[in-house]
Design a protein around this motif. Structure first.
Motif, PDB file in Angstrom:
ATOM      1  N   GLY A 617       0.814  -1.211   0.000  1.00  0.00           N
ATOM      2  CA  GLY A 617       0.000   0.000   0.000  1.00  0.00           C
ATOM      3  C   GLY A 617       0.845   1.257   0.000  1.00  0.00           C
ATOM      4  N   LEU A 618       1.936   1.257   0.790  1.00  0.00           N
ATOM      5  CA  LEU A 618       2.846   2.399   0.813  1.00  0.00           C
ATOM      6  C   LEU A 618       3.516   2.607  -0.538  1.00  0.00           C
ATOM      7  CD1 LEU A 618       4.728   2.369   4.247  1.00  0.00           C
ATOM      8  CD2 LEU A 618       3.570   4.311   3.190  1.00  0.00           C
ATOM      9  N   ALA A 619       3.891   1.496  -1.158  1.00  0.00           N
ATOM     10  CA  ALA A 619       4.540   1.590  -2.476  1.00  0.00           C
ATOM     11  C   ALA A 619       3.612   2.267  -3.485  1.00  0.00           C
ATOM     12  CB  ALA A 619       4.930   0.191  -2.960  1.00  0.00           C
ATOM     13  N   MET A 620       2.330   1.955  -3.391  1.00  0.00           N
ATOM     14  CA  MET A 620       1.364   2.561  -4.318  1.00  0.00           C
ATOM     15  C   MET A 620       1.175   4.047  -4.018  1.00  0.00           C
ATOM     16  SD  MET A 620      -1.304  -0.647  -4.403  1.00  0.00           S
ATOM     17  CE  MET A 620      -2.454   0.063  -5.578  1.00  0.00           C
ATOM     18  N   VAL A 621       1.255   4.423  -2.734  1.00  0.00           N
ATOM     19  CA  VAL A 621       1.182   5.847  -2.378  1.00  0.00           C
ATOM     20  C   VAL A 621       2.378   6.591  -2.962  1.00  0.00           C
ATOM     21  CG1 VAL A 621       1.293   7.498  -0.464  1.00  0.00           C
ATOM     22  CG2 VAL A 621      -0.166   5.473  -0.285  1.00  0.00           C
ATOM     23  N   VAL A 651       0.115 -11.202  -3.979  1.00  0.00           N
ATOM     24  CA  VAL A 651       1.243 -11.400  -4.885  1.00  0.00           C
ATOM     25  C   VAL A 651       0.921 -10.774  -6.239  1.00  0.00           C
ATOM     26  CG1 VAL A 651       2.670 -13.117  -6.077  1.00  0.00           C
ATOM     27  CG2 VAL A 651       1.964 -13.510  -3.707  1.00  0.00           C
ATOM     28  N   GLY A 652      -0.288 -11.077  -6.751  1.00  0.00           N
ATOM     29  CA  GLY A 652      -0.702 -10.493  -8.025  1.00  0.00           C
ATOM     30  C   GLY A 652      -0.800  -8.981  -7.958  1.00  0.00           C
ATOM     31  N   ARG A 653      -1.296  -8.461  -6.830  1.00  0.00           N
ATOM     32  CA  ARG A 653      -1.402  -7.014  -6.699  1.00  0.00           C
ATOM     33  C   ARG A 653      -0.003  -6.367  -6.680  1.00  0.00           C
ATOM     34  NH1 ARG A 653      -6.765  -6.313  -4.801  1.00  0.00           N
ATOM     35  NH2 ARG A 653      -7.879  -8.000  -5.864  1.00  0.00           N
ATOM     36  N   SER A 654       0.981  -7.083  -6.143  1.00  0.00           N
ATOM     37  CA  SER A 654       2.348  -6.562  -6.149  1.00  0.00           C
ATOM     38  C   SER A 654       2.892  -6.481  -7.569  1.00  0.00           C
ATOM     39  CB  SER A 654       3.257  -7.466  -5.302  1.00  0.00           C
ATOM     40  OG  SER A 654       2.805  -7.507  -3.971  1.00  0.00           O
ATOM     41  N   TYR A 655       2.646  -7.555  -8.349  1.00  0.00           N
ATOM     42  CA  TYR A 655       3.062  -7.513  -9.747  1.00  0.00           C
ATOM     43  C   TYR A 655       2.396  -6.332 -10.466  1.00  0.00           C
ATOM     44  CZ  TYR A 655       4.605 -12.377  -9.033  1.00  0.00           C
ATOM     45  OH  TYR A 655       5.220 -13.513  -8.585  1.00  0.00           O
ATOM     46  N   ALA A 678       0.782 -10.565 -13.231  1.00  0.00           N
ATOM     47  CA  ALA A 678      -0.409 -10.243 -12.427  1.00  0.00           C
ATOM     48  C   ALA A 678      -1.649 -10.899 -13.008  1.00  0.00           C
ATOM     49  CB  ALA A 678      -0.595  -8.730 -12.363  1.00  0.00           C
ATOM     50  N   LEU A 679      -1.779 -10.909 -14.339  1.00  0.00           N
ATOM     51  CA  LEU A 679      -2.956 -11.504 -14.988  1.00  0.00           C
ATOM     52  C   LEU A 679      -3.025 -13.002 -14.732  1.00  0.00           C
ATOM     53  CD1 LEU A 679      -5.402 -11.208 -16.866  1.00  0.00           C
ATOM     54  CD2 LEU A 679      -3.850 -11.559 -18.805  1.00  0.00           C
ATOM     55  N   ARG A 680      -1.906 -13.703 -14.960  1.00  0.00           N
ATOM     56  CA  ARG A 680      -1.910 -15.161 -14.748  1.00  0.00           C
ATOM     57  C   ARG A 680      -2.204 -15.494 -13.292  1.00  0.00           C
ATOM     58  NH1 ARG A 680       2.483 -14.974 -18.523  1.00  0.00           N
ATOM     59  NH2 ARG A 680       4.013 -14.942 -16.825  1.00  0.00           N
ATOM     60  N   HIS A 681      -1.644 -14.726 -12.389  1.00  0.00           N
ATOM     61  CA  HIS A 681      -1.873 -14.991 -10.968  1.00  0.00           C
ATOM     62  C   HIS A 681      -3.333 -14.756 -10.591  1.00  0.00           C
ATOM     63  CE1 HIS A 681      -0.105 -15.704  -6.994  1.00  0.00           C
ATOM     64  NE2 HIS A 681      -1.001 -14.854  -6.540  1.00  0.00           N
ATOM     65  N   SER A 684      -5.580 -17.510 -11.904  1.00  0.00           N
ATOM     66  CA  SER A 684      -5.445 -18.770 -11.162  1.00  0.00           C
ATOM     67  C   SER A 684      -6.201 -18.731  -9.844  1.00  0.00           C
ATOM     68  CB  SER A 684      -3.960 -19.064 -10.896  1.00  0.00           C
ATOM     69  OG  SER A 684      -3.429 -18.181  -9.910  1.00  0.00           O
ATOM     70  N   LEU A 685      -6.395 -17.520  -9.309  1.00  0.00           N
ATOM     71  CA  LEU A 685      -7.105 -17.367  -8.025  1.00  0.00           C
ATOM     72  C   LEU A 685      -8.566 -16.971  -8.203  1.00  0.00           C
ATOM     73  CD1 LEU A 685      -4.500 -15.393  -5.883  1.00  0.00           C
ATOM     74  CD2 LEU A 685      -4.941 -17.840  -5.863  1.00  0.00           C
ATOM     75  N   HIS A 686      -9.003 -16.806  -9.456  1.00  0.00           N
ATOM     76  CA  HIS A 686     -10.354 -16.289  -9.725  1.00  0.00           C
ATOM     77  C   HIS A 686     -10.544 -14.931  -9.073  1.00  0.00           C
ATOM     78  CE1 HIS A 686     -11.892 -20.074 -11.461  1.00  0.00           C
ATOM     79  NE2 HIS A 686     -11.058 -20.627 -10.624  1.00  0.00           N
ATOM     80  N   ASP A 687      -9.469 -14.133  -9.070  1.00  0.00           N
ATOM     81  CA  ASP A 687      -9.488 -12.782  -8.510  1.00  0.00           C
ATOM     82  C   ASP A 687      -9.935 -11.829  -9.615  1.00  0.00           C
ATOM     83  OD1 ASP A 687      -9.041 -10.344  -7.340  1.00  0.00           O
ATOM     84  OD2 ASP A 687      -6.843 -10.519  -7.330  1.00  0.00           O
ATOM     85  N   ARG A 688     -11.225 -11.506  -9.660  1.00  0.00           N
ATOM     86  CA  ARG A 688     -11.774 -10.699 -10.756  1.00  0.00           C
ATOM     87  C   ARG A 688     -11.183  -9.294 -10.785  1.00  0.00           C
ATOM     88  NH1 ARG A 688     -17.757 -10.037 -10.478  1.00  0.00           N
ATOM     89  NH2 ARG A 688     -17.433  -8.983 -12.470  1.00  0.00           N
ATOM     90  N   GLU A 689     -11.049  -8.681  -9.628  1.00  0.00           N
ATOM     91  CA  GLU A 689     -10.499  -7.329  -9.605  1.00  0.00           C
ATOM     92  C   GLU A 689      -9.071  -7.334 -10.103  1.00  0.00           C
ATOM     93  OE1 GLU A 689      -9.654  -3.565  -6.593  1.00  0.00           O
ATOM     94  OE2 GLU A 689     -10.542  -5.413  -5.800  1.00  0.00           O
ATOM     95  N   GLY A 690      -8.260  -8.276  -9.621  1.00  0.00           N
ATOM     96  CA  GLY A 690      -6.878  -8.362 -10.068  1.00  0.00           C
ATOM     97  C   GLY A 690      -6.775  -8.619 -11.563  1.00  0.00           C
ATOM     98  N   GLU A 691      -7.667  -9.470 -12.101  1.00  0.00           N
ATOM     99  CA  GLU A 691      -7.665  -9.759 -13.528  1.00  0.00           C
ATOM    100  C   GLU A 691      -7.996  -8.501 -14.327  1.00  0.00           C
ATOM    101  OE1 GLU A 691      -9.849 -12.818 -16.714  1.00  0.00           O
ATOM    102  OE2 GLU A 691     -10.400 -12.837 -14.582  1.00  0.00           O
TER     103      GLU A 691
END
Length: 828
Positions: A617-621, A651-655, A678-681, A684-691
């Motif tokens: 979160g800090l990195a994104m700030v 992990v995907g959000r970090s990518y 990030a997309l592949r991760h 694989s997790l069915h993370d719609r927001e990350g996708e």
């Protein structure tokens, strides 16, 4: 028999109603017996009457003999018996207001044997009580009657008739043989011989036989002709799977148009409020019996409107009471099916009726009932065969609305309140364990144990997400029911378990509703730490929904409660999430302060996982504030920890965050690689927001490299998938798509897309994204040679950038404004 029964009743000083109550019969049954309308009641009925009248053995024998079927002297060969005349056509009348069932009728008529047919056709019509089986069978029989000139016979087998035992196969054959003219003296005494004589007498004839209200296949098998050219129509509440070679037709409730038409025909008076009839049909569950009863009530209440009756039916606790007319009722019809069940099957029927969700599987039902999954599955299959449940998919069951009301009424009547609450508690425990197990499959964490044996078989992420989506609405209903039943600790625990799924799938409204229910439970518990925990998740839902003022209030209240309770973990969660809220509003200095404070809290309790998430979160700030070196350093510090101990979604959000940073630095190849990771991760997790975010990032990289067609394809995928669950991503995709159209020279398409994106962010106080979109729109106006409009938008962007310290967008706005003013020959 009737005269003798009346003598004994009067001698005992009993009324018909009192005798009926003691014998567990209806007053109507007693009246029918005394009037001679029923001459041969079942032996168990005679025994119940004798017990109620306290008859002596001699009196019992006399009453039983009077009720027995008597043999009369044999008639001359070929003559009918004295008791039963020869019957040629005994079909009851066809209802003049018969409605609908067009497809079913066409299917059956196509199967009717022709005059030259060498086959027998058996049509078995099954369905729930009140679905119109007998009505349809009679309608079909009348349509086909002329094709069967020898006889058209009707026999009620009384599978489900109040106060009457089902007709045995032997008794049914005796009746049928008499009706075709077999004298009593020639009636066989054995079932096998009676069936053979029946088949023999039907040979070389064409007959239509309607066997109504069968209890099971064994009751009707001996009654089937053995020769060709006959049509046998059978109705039953059970699926008669043992009738090999039959055409099986299961009746569903009527379609809405047919239900409304039937209502109109039965009510027999003009109804202007057609929409009211539509609502009434729905409240009747589109069940023909319910529609007839409701329409009959409306017909005989000339002052009532459909709305008046609908108001009565809308009360679920009394709906079944209202669906009655004369001696008929929907509840009474259902009750006959219920009483036919075994004790175990009745128990399952009652307890699944307590389920707060809409549909369920055998695992959920087993938890409700407290039985093994195997035994519960067998019971559910039996209930489905009896049309007391509907299996709409393998091992997925649901009730017809009126049957659900019947099941709940029955449970209220026959189950103690403590057992009803215990059933709900069991299903809550089951769902808590099942949700945790499904999440452990999607995002395994160190120390997670093996799943319990009574949980659904979820072994991979695809199964876990499919299970979650199936149970999504049921889980929300269960949390609400738990709060209502004051099962507060379990309500809070289930709400907590659901957070990762709501986060993965973006169902923010579900998350909000679940946490609102859980908050009432947490406050009732008086547990400040639990209340603070729920408030953090409720605030996160509000944040996603764009209700940022509410989110801030909930976060601040959670911080106060967590500190009072001494819960460093919950305080850290609240402070960290408050930082994320500030970041989304462009308040980067406040966001950094909150996230650094959260980092200290998590490290103080050794929570490396949450500390790493906070670092991301800090990195994104830092990235949004143009502090790219610090951002990359924070990502590099957090990513190894997240990759080692999770949560996997981060992990995907970090990518993705690194991809944004590299794109900002113009390192497009590295950005593309990070977005692909990030997309592949996420997939694989069915993370719609990350996708969605990864696809958006890839689209922007393609745009930056001048690959406009590839960019549009990716951005359109994002728009197709985002809808209302991820409005901010939708807004970003809209403005990015517009930028691509500008690059292609299509300014007329671009400007409305930017305006649409602005309309979305205007209701969510997302100042940084708003500044970006304003700059994009201003650029569009410049490209379209509209510098005055461009200058106005650049000025708006500068205002937002000054408020939040968005340096890169501020530089962009200043540069653009200078060019716009120069081209319009204006001055600042």
């Amino acid at each position: 028999m009737g005269k003798l029964l009346r003598q004994h009743r009067v001698a005992a000083g009993l009324t018909q109603e009192t005798l009926a109550e003691r014998a567990r019969l209806s007053g109507q049954a007693i009246g029918a017996l005394e009037r001679g309308e029923r001459r041969h009641p079942h032996r168990s009925t005679i025994e119940s009457l004798a017990d109620a009248l306290q008859l002596t053995e001699e009196q019992r024998t006399e009453l039983a003999a009077a009720a027995a079927r008597r043999r009369v002297p044999a008639a001359r060969p070929g003559e009918p018996s004295a008791d039963e005349p020869v019957v040629h056509a005994s079909l009851p009348y066809d209802l003049p207001d018969f409605t609908g069932r067009t497809q079913e009728i066409a299917t059956c008529l196509a199967a009717v044997p022709s005059g030259s047919s060498q086959t027998i056709r058996i049509i078995a019509i099954d369905g729930m009580a009140g679905s119109g089986k007998s009505t349809l069978a009679l309608h079909l029989a009348h349509q086909c009657a002329e094709l069967f000139p020898d006889r058209q016979l009707f026999l009620d087998l009384h599978g489900y008739t109040p106060d009457q035992e089902p007709v045995s196969a032997a008794a049914a054959l005796e009746i049928l043989l008499r009706r075709i003219g077999v004298p009593d003296g020639q009636l066989p005494h054995e079932l096998e011989h009676s069936a053979a004589l029946w088949r023999s007498r039907l040979a070389a004839r064409r007959m239509l036989i309607l066997l109504d209200n069968a209890v099971d296949a064994q009751q009707v098998l001996p009654l089937l002709p053995g020769s060709s050219g006959h049509l046998v129509l059978i109705t039953s509440r059970h699926k008669l799977a043992d009738l090999d070679g039959a055409l099986h037709l299961s009746l569903e409730p009527m379609s809405e148009p047919d239900a409304v038409e039937l209502f109109t025909r039965v009510v027999q008076r003009p109804i202007e409020d057609q929409q009211g009839l539509v609502k009434l049909a729905g409240l009747c569950g589109y069940l023909p019996l319910a529609i007839r009863l409701a329409a009959t009530r409306l017909r005989h209440r000339s002052s009532w409107t459909p709305r008046d009756l609908a108001d009565r039916l809308r009360d679920q606790q009394h709906r079944l009471v209202e669906l009655s007319a004369g001696n008929r009722s929907v509840a009474g019809a259902f009750e006959l099916s219920y009483r036919d069940l075994t004790t175990r099957h009745r128990e399952v029927f009652r307890r699944v009726g307590l389920y707060p969700g809409h549909h369920f599987d055998s695992y959920t039902a087993a938890a409700l009932c407290g039985f093994s999954v195997h035994d519960t599955r067998d019971a559910l299959e039996h209930l489905a065969n009896a049309h007391l449940l509907r299996e709409h998919a393998p091992d997925r069951y649901t009730f017809h609305d009126l049957l659900r009301a019947q099941a709940r009424d029955t449970a209220d009547r026959e189950e103690h309140a403590s057992e009803r609450k215990a059933a709900l508690a069991r299903v809550l425990d089951y769902f808590i364990a099942a949700v945790q197990h499904a999440h452990s499959v999607i995002d395994p964490l160190p120390g997670m144990g093996a799943a319990e044996h009574n949980l659904p078989p979820i072994t991979d992420r695809d199964q876990a997400m499919r299970w979650w989506e199936r149970e999504r609405n049921n889980l929300l209903a269960t949390v609400r029911a738990a709060t209502q039943a004051q099962l507060d600790a379990q309500a809070v625990e289930l709400a907590k378990a659901l957070v990762p799924f709501h986060s993965h799938t973006g169902h923010a409204q579900d998350r909000h509703d679940v946490q609102c229910a859980a908050l009432r439970s947490a406050r009732r518990l008086g547990d400040q730490a639990a209340e603070a925990h729920v408030l953090v998740d409720l605030a996160s839902a509000c944040h996603y929904l764009g209700r940022r003022t509410e989110a801030r209030t909930h976060y601040e209240e959670a911080i106060t409660l967590a500190r009072a309770a001494g819960s460093v973990l919950v305080e850290g969660r609240a402070v960290s999430r408050l930082g994320a809220l500030c970041r989304s509003e462009g308040a980067y200095q406040q966001a950094e302060q909150h996230m650094r404070a959260a980092l200290v809290l998590f490290r103080s309790i050794g929570d490396d996982r949450r500390a790493a998430v906070t670092l991301i979160g800090l990195a994104m700030v830092y990235e949004r504030g143009g502090r790219y070196t610090e951002s990359l350093r924070a990502f590099d510090e957090a990513l190894p920890v997240i990759e080692r101990i999770g949560p996997s979604v981060r992990v995907g959000r970090s990518y993705h965050g690194r991809g944004l940073l590299y794109r900002r630095l113009g390192r497009h190849q590295e950005a593309h690689e990070q977005f692909q990771l990030a997309l592949r991760h996420a997939q694989s997790l069915h993370d719609r927001e990350g996708e969605l975010r990864a696809l958006l990032g890839l689209g922007l990289v393609e745009y930056n490299q001048g690959k406009h067609q590839a960019a549009l394809e990716l951005l359109h995928r994002v728009l197709d998938m985002s809808h209302t669950d991820f409005e901010m991503i939708e807004a970003e995709a809209l403005t990015a798509t517009a930028a691509v159209h500008v690059a292609l020279g299509d300014h007329d398409t671009a400007a409305p897309l930017h305006e649409e994106a602005l309309a979305i962010v205007a209701t969510h106080s997302v100042h940084d994204l708003r500044a970006t979109i304003l700059n994009n729109l201003a650029d569009t106006y410049m490209a379209a040679s509209r510098p005055a409009q461009a200058a106005a938008r650049y000025r708006q962007a500068l205002t937002h950038c000054h408020e939040i310290g968005l340096t890169h967008e501020e530089t962009r706005a200043n540069t653009g404004l200078a060019h716009a003013l120069e081209r319009s020959k204006g001055s600042p």
